[in-house]
Design a protein around this motif. Structure first.
Motif, PDB file in Angstrom:
ATOM      1  N   SER A  81      53.729  68.709  28.459  1.00 54.83           N
ATOM      2  CA  SER A  81      52.290  68.665  28.844  1.00 54.83           C
ATOM      3  C   SER A  81      51.359  69.397  27.784  1.00 54.83           C
ATOM      4  O   SER A  81      50.271  68.982  28.032  1.00 54.83           O
ATOM      5  CB  SER A  81      52.219  69.724  30.191  1.00 54.83           C
ATOM      6  N   GLU A  96      51.760  74.159  33.297  1.00 54.28           N
ATOM      7  CA  GLU A  96      51.417  73.484  34.523  1.00 54.28           C
ATOM      8  C   GLU A  96      49.654  73.542  34.506  1.00 54.28           C
ATOM      9  O   GLU A  96      49.276  74.676  34.596  1.00 54.28           O
ATOM     10  CB  GLU A  96      52.098  74.064  35.563  1.00 54.28           C
ATOM     11  N   ARG A  97      49.212  72.389  34.761  1.00 60.03           N
ATOM     12  CA  ARG A  97      47.837  72.421  34.914  1.00 60.03           C
ATOM     13  C   ARG A  97      47.398  71.761  36.001  1.00 60.03           C
ATOM     14  O   ARG A  97      48.227  70.906  36.578  1.00 60.03           O
ATOM     15  CB  ARG A  97      47.187  71.637  33.731  1.00 60.03           C
ATOM     16  N   ASN A  98      46.198  71.602  36.458  1.00 61.65           N
ATOM     17  CA  ASN A  98      45.704  70.960  37.421  1.00 61.65           C
ATOM     18  C   ASN A  98      45.866  69.386  37.508  1.00 61.65           C
ATOM     19  O   ASN A  98      45.540  69.112  36.408  1.00 61.65           O
ATOM     20  CB  ASN A  98      44.042  71.180  37.917  1.00 61.65           C
ATOM     21  N   ASN A  99      46.197  68.910  38.579  1.00 60.79           N
ATOM     22  CA  ASN A  99      46.392  67.495  38.379  1.00 60.79           C
ATOM     23  C   ASN A  99      47.212  66.912  37.504  1.00 60.79           C
ATOM     24  O   ASN A  99      47.267  65.922  36.767  1.00 60.79           O
ATOM     25  CB  ASN A  99      45.045  66.811  38.404  1.00 60.79           C
ATOM     26  N   ASN A 100      48.327  67.782  37.015  1.00 62.30           N
ATOM     27  CA  ASN A 100      49.213  67.422  35.933  1.00 62.30           C
ATOM     28  C   ASN A 100      48.533  66.788  34.699  1.00 62.30           C
ATOM     29  O   ASN A 100      49.171  65.924  33.858  1.00 62.30           O
ATOM     30  CB  ASN A 100      50.213  66.413  36.408  1.00 62.30           C
ATOM     31  N   TYR A 101      47.477  67.573  34.351  1.00 65.39           N
ATOM     32  CA  TYR A 101      46.691  67.346  33.112  1.00 65.39           C
ATOM     33  C   TYR A 101      47.508  67.514  31.844  1.00 65.39           C
ATOM     34  O   TYR A 101      48.422  68.570  31.757  1.00 65.39           O
ATOM     35  CB  TYR A 101      45.387  68.040  32.997  1.00 65.39           C
ATOM     36  N   ARG A 102      47.610  66.471  31.034  1.00 63.99           N
ATOM     37  CA  ARG A 102      48.426  66.699  29.713  1.00 63.99           C
ATOM     38  C   ARG A 102      47.244  66.663  28.653  1.00 63.99           C
ATOM     39  O   ARG A 102      46.469  65.963  28.378  1.00 63.99           O
ATOM     40  CB  ARG A 102      49.267  65.638  29.530  1.00 63.99           C
TER      41      ARG A 102
END
Length: 160
Positions: free
Chosen positions: A52, A73-79
């Motif tokens: 990520s 792990e971030r909001n909305n699977n932000y990478r």
């Protein structure tokens, strides 16, 4: 640090990679500009698909010599994928000029004057004296248009 947010490294969720060693014994430094660009780009695309967070050269100065990989792990699977795969640096020009080829045309050099060098301020005064002597005699009184050479005024330091 007391009160600081725990890093992904501190959570055992990140690692830093400087090089990879393959089963055949070949080793590649991921930030080495002389390594194959194609190989480094394949590694970039592979790690950006799996992690990520990918930080490398071009992201910030902390990551100029290695690649940071984590699974935060971030909001909305932000990478985040910030790694610039740079081309090799250009070769540095030689320090000394190259030898001039014999077939090159001769260099033109400006002719030197035999007159001694003089102070520019004195030359301006001499020119004004010549101009005065060339002025016709008239009955009007002569007014001085000579100016003194400019001097710098010292600027006083002002404290606020």
């Amino acid at each position: 640090m007391a009160g600081a947010r725990l890093s992904e490294h501190g959570r055992a969720n990140a690692l830093d990679v400087r090089a990879l060693k393959f089963a055949n014994g070949q080793s590649i430094s991921l930030t080495d500009r002389t390594a194959s660009r194609e190989l480094r780009e394949r590694v970039l695309h592979s790690v950006c698909a799996r992690f990520s967070t990918v930080l490398g050269p071009g992201s910030d100065w902390y990551h100029e010599d290695h690649i940071h990989l984590d699974l935060m792990e971030r909001n909305n699977n932000y990478r985040i994928c910030q790694w610039d795969v740079w081309d090799p640096l250009p070769q540095i020009a030689p320090l000394l000029p190259a030898v001039r080829p014999e077939e090159a045309p001769p260099r033109e050099v400006a002719a030197k004057s035999d007159a001694p060098k003089s102070d520019p301020a004195k030359a301006d005064i001499a020119k004004s004296d010549v101009a005065k002597s060339a002025r016709p005699n008239t009955a009007e009184p002569e007014t001085s248009t000579e100016t003194k050479p400019a001097t710098k005024k010292r600027r006083q330091n002002r404290r606020l």
